[in-house]
Each structure stands twice: as structure tokens, then as C-alpha cells.
Write a protein that holds these residues in place. Structure first.
Motif, PDB file in Angstrom:
ATOM      1  N   ILE A  36      59.334  41.489  60.317  1.00  0.00           N
ATOM      2  CA  ILE A  36      58.810  42.677  60.987  1.00  0.00           C
ATOM      3  C   ILE A  36      58.716  42.416  62.488  1.00  0.00           C
ATOM      4  O   ILE A  36      58.370  41.308  62.915  1.00  0.00           O
ATOM      5  N   ASP A  37      59.034  43.420  63.292  1.00  0.00           N
ATOM      6  CA  ASP A  37      59.068  43.398  64.765  1.00  0.00           C
ATOM      7  C   ASP A  37      60.351  42.813  65.338  1.00  0.00           C
ATOM      8  O   ASP A  37      60.523  42.778  66.542  1.00  0.00           O
ATOM      9  N   GLN A  38      61.279  42.359  64.488  1.00  0.00           N
ATOM     10  CA  GLN A  38      62.540  41.805  64.970  1.00  0.00           C
ATOM     11  C   GLN A  38      63.494  42.940  65.331  1.00  0.00           C
ATOM     12  O   GLN A  38      63.506  43.990  64.686  1.00  0.00           O
ATOM     13  N   SER A  39      64.298  42.726  66.370  1.00  0.00           N
ATOM     14  CA  SER A  39      65.298  43.708  66.780  1.00  0.00           C
ATOM     15  C   SER A  39      66.646  43.387  66.143  1.00  0.00           C
ATOM     16  O   SER A  39      67.101  42.243  66.198  1.00  0.00           O
ATOM     17  N   VAL A  40      67.254  44.404  65.553  1.00  0.00           N
ATOM     18  CA  VAL A  40      68.578  44.269  64.954  1.00  0.00           C
ATOM     19  C   VAL A  40      69.405  45.466  65.390  1.00  0.00           C
ATOM     20  O   VAL A  40      68.907  46.594  65.411  1.00  0.00           O
ATOM     21  N   ALA A  41      70.670  45.230  65.744  1.00  0.00           N
ATOM     22  CA  ALA A  41      71.569  46.329  66.112  1.00  0.00           C
ATOM     23  C   ALA A  41      72.173  46.920  64.845  1.00  0.00           C
ATOM     24  O   ALA A  41      72.724  46.193  64.013  1.00  0.00           O
ATOM     25  N   HIS A  42      72.046  48.242  64.706  1.00  0.00           N
ATOM     26  CA  HIS A  42      72.589  48.996  63.568  1.00  0.00           C
ATOM     27  C   HIS A  42      73.633  49.953  64.117  1.00  0.00           C
ATOM     28  O   HIS A  42      73.283  50.894  64.832  1.00  0.00           O
ATOM     29  N   ASN A  43      74.911  49.694  63.825  1.00  0.00           N
ATOM     30  CA  ASN A  43      75.998  50.471  64.439  1.00  0.00           C
ATOM     31  C   ASN A  43      75.824  50.525  65.955  1.00  0.00           C
ATOM     32  O   ASN A  43      76.060  51.541  66.596  1.00  0.00           O
ATOM     33  N   GLY A  44      75.358  49.406  66.508  1.00  0.00           N
ATOM     34  CA  GLY A  44      75.202  49.298  67.951  1.00  0.00           C
ATOM     35  C   GLY A  44      73.892  49.781  68.494  1.00  0.00           C
ATOM     36  O   GLY A  44      73.655  49.700  69.704  1.00  0.00           O
ATOM     37  N   VAL A  45      72.990  50.274  67.650  1.00  0.00           N
ATOM     38  CA  VAL A  45      71.699  50.800  68.101  1.00  0.00           C
ATOM     39  C   VAL A  45      70.618  49.770  67.808  1.00  0.00           C
ATOM     40  O   VAL A  45      70.401  49.406  66.643  1.00  0.00           O
ATOM     41  N   CYS A  46      69.931  49.303  68.845  1.00  0.00           N
ATOM     42  CA  CYS A  46      68.859  48.334  68.670  1.00  0.00           C
ATOM     43  C   CYS A  46      67.643  49.031  68.062  1.00  0.00           C
ATOM     44  O   CYS A  46      67.097  49.962  68.646  1.00  0.00           O
ATOM     45  N   LEU A  47      67.242  48.583  66.857  1.00  0.00           N
ATOM     46  CA  LEU A  47      66.094  49.156  66.154  1.00  0.00           C
ATOM     47  C   LEU A  47      65.179  48.030  65.695  1.00  0.00           C
ATOM     48  O   LEU A  47      65.640  46.929  65.385  1.00  0.00           O
ATOM     49  N   THR A  48      63.884  48.333  65.618  1.00  0.00           N
ATOM     50  CA  THR A  48      62.880  47.349  65.235  1.00  0.00           C
ATOM     51  C   THR A  48      62.602  47.432  63.737  1.00  0.00           C
ATOM     52  O   THR A  48      62.382  48.524  63.201  1.00  0.00           O
ATOM     53  N   ILE A  49      62.561  46.285  63.084  1.00  0.00           N
ATOM     54  CA  ILE A  49      62.232  46.240  61.664  1.00  0.00           C
ATOM     55  C   ILE A  49      60.744  46.525  61.485  1.00  0.00           C
ATOM     56  O   ILE A  49      59.897  45.892  62.122  1.00  0.00           O
ATOM     57  N   VAL A  50      60.430  47.496  60.621  1.00  0.00           N
ATOM     58  CA  VAL A  50      59.035  47.887  60.393  1.00  0.00           C
ATOM     59  C   VAL A  50      58.532  47.487  59.007  1.00  0.00           C
ATOM     60  O   VAL A  50      57.329  47.488  58.757  1.00  0.00           O
ATOM     61  N   ALA A  51      59.432  47.142  58.086  1.00  0.00           N
ATOM     62  CA  ALA A  51      59.038  46.710  56.745  1.00  0.00           C
ATOM     63  C   ALA A  51      60.178  45.947  56.091  1.00  0.00           C
ATOM     64  O   ALA A  51      61.351  46.207  56.374  1.00  0.00           O
ATOM     65  N   THR A  52      59.827  44.992  55.236  1.00  0.00           N
ATOM     66  CA  THR A  52      60.821  44.275  54.430  1.00  0.00           C
ATOM     67  C   THR A  52      60.296  44.155  53.002  1.00  0.00           C
ATOM     68  O   THR A  52      59.089  44.036  52.774  1.00  0.00           O
ATOM     69  N   LYS A  53      61.208  44.202  52.048  1.00  0.00           N
ATOM     70  CA  LYS A  53      60.841  44.021  50.640  1.00  0.00           C
ATOM     71  C   LYS A  53      62.090  43.616  49.876  1.00  0.00           C
ATOM     72  O   LYS A  53      63.071  44.367  49.840  1.00  0.00           O
ATOM     73  N   ASN A  54      62.038  42.418  49.280  1.00  0.00           N
ATOM     74  CA  ASN A  54      63.173  41.872  48.541  1.00  0.00           C
ATOM     75  C   ASN A  54      64.406  41.851  49.444  1.00  0.00           C
ATOM     76  O   ASN A  54      64.365  41.274  50.515  1.00  0.00           O
ATOM     77  N   GLN A  55      65.495  42.489  49.062  1.00  0.00           N
ATOM     78  CA  GLN A  55      66.715  42.488  49.879  1.00  0.00           C
ATOM     79  C   GLN A  55      66.827  43.726  50.767  1.00  0.00           C
ATOM     80  O   GLN A  55      67.863  43.953  51.387  1.00  0.00           O
ATOM     81  N   GLU A  56      65.767  44.526  50.853  1.00  0.00           N
ATOM     82  CA  GLU A  56      65.786  45.739  51.681  1.00  0.00           C
ATOM     83  C   GLU A  56      64.831  45.604  52.862  1.00  0.00           C
ATOM     84  O   GLU A  56      63.816  44.916  52.771  1.00  0.00           O
ATOM     85  N   TYR A  57      65.179  46.274  53.933  1.00  0.00           N
ATOM     86  CA  TYR A  57      64.269  46.379  55.071  1.00  0.00           C
ATOM     87  C   TYR A  57      64.382  47.795  55.637  1.00  0.00           C
ATOM     88  O   TYR A  57      65.337  48.531  55.361  1.00  0.00           O
ATOM     89  N   THR A  58      63.388  48.180  56.429  1.00  0.00           N
ATOM     90  CA  THR A  58      63.345  49.534  56.991  1.00  0.00           C
ATOM     91  C   THR A  58      63.193  49.476  58.505  1.00  0.00           C
ATOM     92  O   THR A  58      62.463  48.630  59.035  1.00  0.00           O
ATOM     93  N   VAL A  59      63.915  50.372  59.175  1.00  0.00           N
ATOM     94  CA  VAL A  59      63.807  50.580  60.618  1.00  0.00           C
ATOM     95  C   VAL A  59      63.546  52.056  60.852  1.00  0.00           C
ATOM     96  O   VAL A  59      63.795  52.887  59.979  1.00  0.00           O
ATOM     97  N   THR A  60      63.043  52.386  62.036  1.00  0.00           N
ATOM     98  CA  THR A  60      62.739  53.775  62.362  1.00  0.00           C
ATOM     99  C   THR A  60      63.483  54.185  63.621  1.00  0.00           C
ATOM    100  O   THR A  60      63.429  53.482  64.637  1.00  0.00           O
ATOM    101  N   ALA A  61      64.156  55.318  63.553  1.00  0.00           N
ATOM    102  CA  ALA A  61      64.824  55.903  64.716  1.00  0.00           C
ATOM    103  C   ALA A  61      64.034  57.128  65.150  1.00  0.00           C
ATOM    104  O   ALA A  61      63.735  57.998  64.329  1.00  0.00           O
ATOM    105  N   ILE A  62      63.683  57.179  66.444  1.00  0.00           N
ATOM    106  CA  ILE A  62      62.932  58.326  66.976  1.00  0.00           C
ATOM    107  C   ILE A  62      63.896  59.432  67.391  1.00  0.00           C
ATOM    108  O   ILE A  62      65.114  59.242  67.404  1.00  0.00           O
TER     109      ILE A  62
END
Length: 195
Positions: A36-62
Motif C-alpha cells: 500500500i502507498d507504492q506507485s505503479v505505472a498502469h498503461n503509463g499512468v502512475c497510480l497509488t496502491i490502496v489495497a492488496t489481497k492475495n494476488q489482487e491489488y487496487t488502485v484509484t483513478a480520480i
């Protein structure tokens, strides 16, 4: 800061709207290494990880991100280019990528050329983002070299490895992509415009 060298492909498993925000849940083979709080580029868009569970994680785009990128067109099951932030002191194998998409573009043609491909794209030139022949461009987070540059179009040549290990293998004519133009070129262009 990123390099534009795609680490892996993730897959969208859930999309949830909350107000003007879009929560995107992705499964990937690097999820166990994310936090959580790590930055990852998704199709070139830097997004912050807000949750992780097992092999899934969630990011939020405003809303602003959704307006300037193609993330609002994502569908469940769609593949996503993923890259974690670069480590200071590592090799810069691609080019300097900020993860700040400038605008979207549209694929206008795909030509197979004896084992490789040439993809052409069109974009809105009124936003004053330049491409330069043999300069850098980032398409959905993938660092590439521009060929056949003109005012609102450019092409890139794609080798089989890139075609198979990024979203390029899924593109069709009219596919919408995220574009981040060369950061040095943008600064030079802005300075020249202000002279």
C-alpha cells in the motif's frame, strides 16, 4: 519515475465507481511484492496502491486522470501494462518516464513487416506536444523510439518481444492509447514558446 520498460501484464478483475473516482482491481504476478502507498505505472499512468489481497491489488483513478487518459475505457479481463518505479542507481534501460500522461492518441494503422510491426498513431496537435524523429515516446507506458514524425501523427516499430509482452499484441485500428511525450522535448518546447 519510470523507465518505460514493461515488467509484466496484469489483468483487470474489478472496476468500481465511487463518486467521480474509479477503483481498479488487478491481478498480477508481482502483487505479492507490492505494498500500500507504492506507485505503479498502469498503461503509463502512475497510480497509488490502496489495497492488496492475495494476488489482487487496487488502485484509484480520480476524475482528472480519467479525463486525460484511456483508463475510463478499461474492461474486466483487459490486460494492463505494469511497471514499478525505478530504483535509484539502476540502469535506465528505456528513457525518463514520469507516469504523467499528456494525452491520448488513436491507432490509425498496423503494418506487419517481415517479423516486426509498424504502428501508426494520431493525436490532437493543438495540445502542443511534439514528437521528434528518433526521439522518445511512451505509449501505454512502453518506452519507444519515434519514426515518421509529423505534426499530429507518428509511427513506432515493434519487435516480436514487445508485441508479445505488452499490450501491443492487443491493439487494433482505432484503439485508444495513453501518450507521454519526451520530458526533455516538452521542456525545450515550452521554453521556446515563451521566448
Amino acid at each position: 519515475m519510470f523507465t518505460g520498460i514493461i515488467e509484466t501484464l496484469g489483468e483487470v478483475t474489478n472496476l468500481t465507481t465511487e463518486g467521480s473516482n474509479l477503483h481498479i482491481t488487478i491481478t498480477s504476478n508481482i502483487t505479492s511484492e507490492l505494498k500500500i502507498d507504492q506507485s505503479v505505472a498502469h498503461n503509463g499512468v502512475c497510480l497509488t496502491i490502496v489495497a492488496t489481497k492475495n494476488q489482487e491489488y487496487t488502485v484509484t483513478a480520480i476524475a482528472e486522470t480519467l479525463e486525460k487518459t484511456s483508463l475510463d475505457t478499461l474492461k474486466i479481463g483487459e490486460k494492463v501494462n505494469l511497471e514499478r518505479a525505478m530504483i535509484l542507481g539502476s540502469r535506465l534501460d528505456g528513457h525518463i518516464v514520469q507516469g504523467h500522461v499528456d494525452q491520448t492518441g488513436t491507432c490509425t494503422s498496423i503494418l506487419e513487416k517481415d517479423g516486426s510491426w509498424v504502428f501508426s498513431f494520431e493525436y490532437d496537435a493543438t495540445l502542443n506536444n511534439p514528437t521528434i524523429e528518433k526521439g522518445s515516446i511512451t505509449i501505454d507506458g512502453t518506452s519507444l523510439t519515434v519514426v515518421n514524425s509529423s505534426k499530429n501523427t507518428f509511427s513506432v516499430a515493434i519487435i516480436p518481444y514487445t508485441y508479445e509482452n505488452t499490450r501491443f499484441g492487443t491493439y487494433k485500428v482505432d484503439s485508444i492509447v495513453n501518450l507521454e511525450f519526451d520530458v526533455i522535448g516538452k521542456y525545450v518546447s515550452k521554453l521556446m514558446a515563451n521566448r
